[in-house]
Design a protein around this motif. Structure first.
Motif, PDB file in Angstrom:
ATOM      1  N   UNK B 176       0.906  -1.174   0.151  1.00 49.27           N
ATOM      2  CA  UNK B 176      -0.030   0.057   0.123  1.00 49.27           C
ATOM      3  C   UNK B 176       0.759   0.979  -0.071  1.00 49.27           C
ATOM      4  N   UNK B 177       2.067   1.205   0.924  1.00 45.07           N
ATOM      5  CA  UNK B 177       2.580   2.482   0.894  1.00 45.07           C
ATOM      6  C   UNK B 177       3.360   2.661  -0.515  1.00 45.07           C
ATOM      7  N   UNK B 178       3.983   1.561  -0.942  1.00 42.42           N
ATOM      8  CA  UNK B 178       4.481   1.583  -2.317  1.00 42.42           C
ATOM      9  C   UNK B 178       3.520   2.194  -3.428  1.00 42.42           C
ATOM     10  N   UNK B 179       2.357   1.939  -3.552  1.00 44.07           N
ATOM     11  CA  UNK B 179       1.694   2.305  -4.243  1.00 44.07           C
ATOM     12  C   UNK B 179       1.243   3.880  -4.041  1.00 44.07           C
ATOM     13  N   UNK B 180       1.206   4.367  -3.001  1.00 42.79           N
ATOM     14  CA  UNK B 180       0.922   5.760  -2.407  1.00 42.79           C
ATOM     15  C   UNK B 180       2.106   6.445  -3.117  1.00 42.79           C
ATOM     16  N   UNK B 181       3.091   6.086  -2.572  1.00 39.84           N
ATOM     17  CA  UNK B 181       4.498   6.546  -3.196  1.00 39.84           C
ATOM     18  C   UNK B 181       4.583   6.513  -4.858  1.00 39.84           C
ATOM     19  N   UNK B 182       4.303   5.614  -5.411  1.00 39.36           N
ATOM     20  CA  UNK B 182       4.072   5.700  -6.942  1.00 39.36           C
ATOM     21  C   UNK B 182       3.092   6.710  -7.576  1.00 39.36           C
ATOM     22  N   UNK B 183       1.827   6.620  -6.842  1.00 36.13           N
ATOM     23  CA  UNK B 183       1.075   7.786  -7.198  1.00 36.13           C
ATOM     24  C   UNK B 183       1.776   9.240  -6.998  1.00 36.13           C
ATOM     25  N   UNK B 184       2.234   9.456  -5.764  1.00 43.00           N
ATOM     26  CA  UNK B 184       2.727  10.753  -5.652  1.00 43.00           C
ATOM     27  C   UNK B 184       3.821  11.148  -6.718  1.00 43.00           C
ATOM     28  N   UNK B 185       4.470   9.968  -7.067  1.00 48.83           N
ATOM     29  CA  UNK B 185       5.754  10.273  -8.097  1.00 48.83           C
ATOM     30  C   UNK B 185       5.233  10.509  -9.442  1.00 48.83           C
ATOM     31  N   UNK B 186       4.424   9.804  -9.632  1.00 52.15           N
ATOM     32  CA  UNK B 186       3.495   9.970 -11.067  1.00 52.15           C
ATOM     33  C   UNK B 186       2.964  11.423 -11.318  1.00 52.15           C
ATOM     34  N   UNK B 187       2.401  11.776 -10.256  1.00 57.38           N
ATOM     35  CA  UNK B 187       2.044  13.301 -10.269  1.00 57.38           C
ATOM     36  C   UNK B 187       2.916  14.450 -10.095  1.00 57.38           C
ATOM     37  N   UNK B 188       4.101  14.095 -10.062  1.00 50.43           N
ATOM     38  CA  UNK B 188       5.313  15.353 -10.037  1.00 50.43           C
ATOM     39  C   UNK B 188       5.534  15.692 -11.358  1.00 50.43           C
ATOM     40  N   UNK B 189       5.710  17.217 -11.340  1.00 49.01           N
ATOM     41  CA  UNK B 189       6.008  17.621 -12.938  1.00 49.01           C
ATOM     42  C   UNK B 189       7.343  17.133 -13.380  1.00 49.01           C
ATOM     43  N   UNK B 190       7.248  16.770 -14.694  1.00 47.40           N
ATOM     44  CA  UNK B 190       8.480  16.271 -15.563  1.00 47.40           C
ATOM     45  C   UNK B 190       8.729  14.745 -15.221  1.00 47.40           C
ATOM     46  N   UNK B 191       7.638  14.218 -14.616  1.00 47.37           N
ATOM     47  CA  UNK B 191       8.008  12.794 -14.116  1.00 47.37           C
ATOM     48  C   UNK B 191       8.052  11.924 -15.444  1.00 47.37           C
ATOM     49  N   UNK B 192       7.717  12.218 -16.671  1.00 48.36           N
ATOM     50  CA  UNK B 192       7.699  11.545 -17.711  1.00 48.36           C
ATOM     51  C   UNK B 192       9.071  11.246 -18.300  1.00 48.36           C
ATOM     52  N   UNK B 193      10.119  12.256 -18.198  1.00 48.82           N
ATOM     53  CA  UNK B 193      11.509  11.773 -18.265  1.00 48.82           C
ATOM     54  C   UNK B 193      11.900  10.717 -17.619  1.00 48.82           C
ATOM     55  N   UNK B 194      11.451  10.409 -16.393  1.00 44.30           N
ATOM     56  CA  UNK B 194      12.027   9.413 -15.572  1.00 44.30           C
ATOM     57  C   UNK B 194      11.432   8.242 -16.279  1.00 44.30           C
ATOM     58  N   UNK B 195      10.277   8.090 -16.805  1.00 49.46           N
ATOM     59  CA  UNK B 195       9.635   7.060 -17.252  1.00 49.46           C
ATOM     60  C   UNK B 195      10.215   6.615 -18.531  1.00 49.46           C
ATOM     61  N   UNK B 196      10.805   7.578 -19.210  1.00 43.92           N
ATOM     62  CA  UNK B 196      11.183   7.254 -20.721  1.00 43.92           C
ATOM     63  C   UNK B 196      12.699   6.555 -20.333  1.00 43.92           C
ATOM     64  N   UNK B 197      13.407   7.270 -19.486  1.00 40.15           N
ATOM     65  CA  UNK B 197      14.807   6.544 -19.154  1.00 40.15           C
ATOM     66  C   UNK B 197      14.470   5.018 -18.856  1.00 40.15           C
ATOM     67  N   UNK B 198      13.660   5.030 -17.665  1.00 39.26           N
ATOM     68  CA  UNK B 198      13.382   3.750 -17.393  1.00 39.26           C
ATOM     69  C   UNK B 198      13.068   2.707 -18.318  1.00 39.26           C
TER      70      UNK B 198
END
Lengths: 40, 487
Positions: B176-198
């Protein structure tokens, strides 16, 4: 996003998350089957 | 009769076992290794080795534990023959040696959780000094003691009242904690750059053999396959319990959590980092603490302008790490305890010996980063040898017979085909040979005195420490096997 990123995402998530969902659904199915057969 | 307790259901067994697999390796090591090995280029071989290393060995561990109802020493002696009990003793020793310093790591996560909750973590901007001040004080010993005491109490309570009750709470909370942290991370600005590299692969990097070896290493270290820990929990699975489907759930569940953790860390770092994000994620730092204990706290301070919000996210992150470390540490303590129970000791006496020894022998790692790094290196690579011994014992038993009678035996929901014979007979030994050779040969590149057994991380120290343990157990083999199987 380029096509390679999309293919890799589909490959990785498809196998890992897809696999998890598949195996989880199989486990749920077998547990239901066992409980309907009266097994604890 | 040594066997007294069982996990109450399939789901209780799965939660406990996934608690073994999900550890600091998923949240702490995985993102760093992905960053060091070209992001998406790493993920492809990592998925391949999930299928040809982790899942087959998890199946093997479940099957050996369920059929022998003994900890690794007795289990290997029963499966491979009494002459090979020393292999099981080595498996047990490696996981026990890791337990000594893993309790220290668990203590670090607890200390940072408390620091985040109290706000102390945000009273500084120099997190390297913060870490160095903490790690050079006597505090790591205190938190190591607390971790060991808490886990020892859980193990003392046994399987259903201890391990099962605790993992039923900790593992879902961790997810549950990891999902909460994931949701917060996804809603951060410019997060798409991280997804692209990953997820973006580089074909040139994908062709580099080192990326494949690192992917295999990550699977060997973070799924818990080949450690003897799953084998130990399998002692307590009911006779009618399935093996193959449960093993697949553990392997795929573990790697699914790694992906969640990886995406979360990458998005957070790419979004909030004011300097080169990749350099920061890749940094090992002292005792590989760089990303988790030195860089991430600084990023949590930037999540929002509200101190409370930042403290909340930092707190739940370190709480997740603490939960992950605790459930893994529990399995290591149970393995050592069960080994002593197999020798005829009562659980209470066995856990007392393990907890006191674990605390005392963990102190050098709590005090010295060099000693910590040495133990992490020697027994981390030793785990690959443990995986080889598990495969060897099945080969000795007869792979096809083992597959038909044990894996596909009573309680199996799904049947495993002949592909399993090929994996255990050829692919696992091949992977072990390549991986151990590569790690030992690589050490010559970073230490010209690669043969010197008194250096922290080289081939010499590995061969020296493994040699002492292996020779000791080979000499004591008859005694150890007799004590385990006949007492």
């Amino acid at each position: 996003m380029n096509i390679l990123t999309i293919i890799t995402t589909a490959f990785v998530l498809g196998i890992v998350w897809g696999g998890l969902i598949y195996f989880l659904s199989r486990a749920v199915k077998y547990e239901k089957l066992k409980s309907s057969n009266g097994e604890k | 009769m040594k066997q007294q307790e069982f996990f109450s259901s399939r789901w209780a067994l799965i939660l406990a076992t996934i608690g073994i697999a999900i550890g600091t390796g998923n949240i702490w090591r995985f993102p760093r290794i992905v960053a060091q090995n070209g992001g998406g280029s790493f993920l492809i071989p990592w998925v391949v080795f999930l299928l040809i290393w982790s899942v087959p060995l998890i199946i093997a561990e479940f099957a050996i534990g369920k059929s022998s109802r003994l900890a690794p020493l007795g289990a290997i002696a029963k499966t491979a023959g009494k002459r090979f009990g020393w292999m099981g003793a080595f498996i047990a020793f490696v996981s026990t040696a890791i337990m000594f310093y893993y309790s220290v790591v668990t203590g670090w996560t607890l200390r940072y959780f408390i620091a985040a909750v109290s706000g102390d973590l945000f009273n500084t901007t120099d997190y390297l000094s913060y870490w160095e001040k903490f790690s050079s004080s006597s505090q790591p010993i205190i938190y190591h003691l607390i971790s060991m005491a808490v886990v020892a109490f859980v193990i003392y309570r046994g399987i259903s009242k201890g391990i099962e009750s605790v993992t039923k709470f900790l593992v879902p909370s961790l997810l549950l904690i990891l999902i909460v942290l994931l949701i917060r991370a996804v809603t951060l600005p410019n997060a798409i750059e991280g997804i692209k590299f990953f997820f973006t692969p580089d074909i040139n990097i994908l062709m580099d053999y080192k990326v494949w070896l690192n992917a295999l290493t990550q699977n060997a270290w973070d799924t818990g396959a080949g450690w003897g820990l799953i084998l130990t929990y399998a002692i307590y699975m009911r006779q009618k319990e399935d093996i193959a489907l449960n093993a697949a759930l553990i392997g795929f569940g573990n790697n699914s959590v790694s992906i969640i953790a990886g995406i979360t860390i990458f998005l957070t770092v790419f979004s909030l980092s004011s300097v080169d994000a990749m350099t920061q994620i890749s940094q090992s730092g002292p005792a590989n603490t760089g990303l988790t204990f030195i860089y991430l706290p600084g990023l949590f301070a930037k999540i929002s302008s509200s101190f409370l919000v930042n403290a909340f996210f930092a707190s739940i992150f370190f709480l997740a790490l603490f939960f992950a470390a605790t459930t893994s540490l529990m399995s290591m303590v149970e393995l050592s305890t069960r080994t002593l129970i197999d020798f005829g000791l009562k659980r209470r006496r066995a856990i007392t010996i393990v907890a006191v020894t674990g605390f005392l022998l963990g102190i050098p790692s709590a005090l010295s980063p060099v000693f910590f790094a040495n133990q992490d290196w020697v027994w981390g690579v030793g785990l690959i040898l443990s995986g080889a011994f598990i495969a060897f014992s099945i080969i000795r038993y007869g792979v096809d017979k083992f597959r038909r009678e044990v894996i596909n035996g009573m309680g199996s929901d799904v049947k495993i085909g002949k592909w399993y014979n090929v994996v255990i007979k050829y692919l696992i030994p091949l992977q072990v040979g390549v991986l151990i050779s590569w790690w030992l040969i690589s050490s010559a590149a970073w230490d010209p005195e690669w043969w010197n057994p008194f250096h922290a991380e080289n081939a010499g120290t590995c061969l020296f420490q493994w040699g002492i343990i292996l020779v000791t157990f080979i000499l004591l083999n008859k005694f150890l096997v007799r004590k385990t199987l006949e007492d």
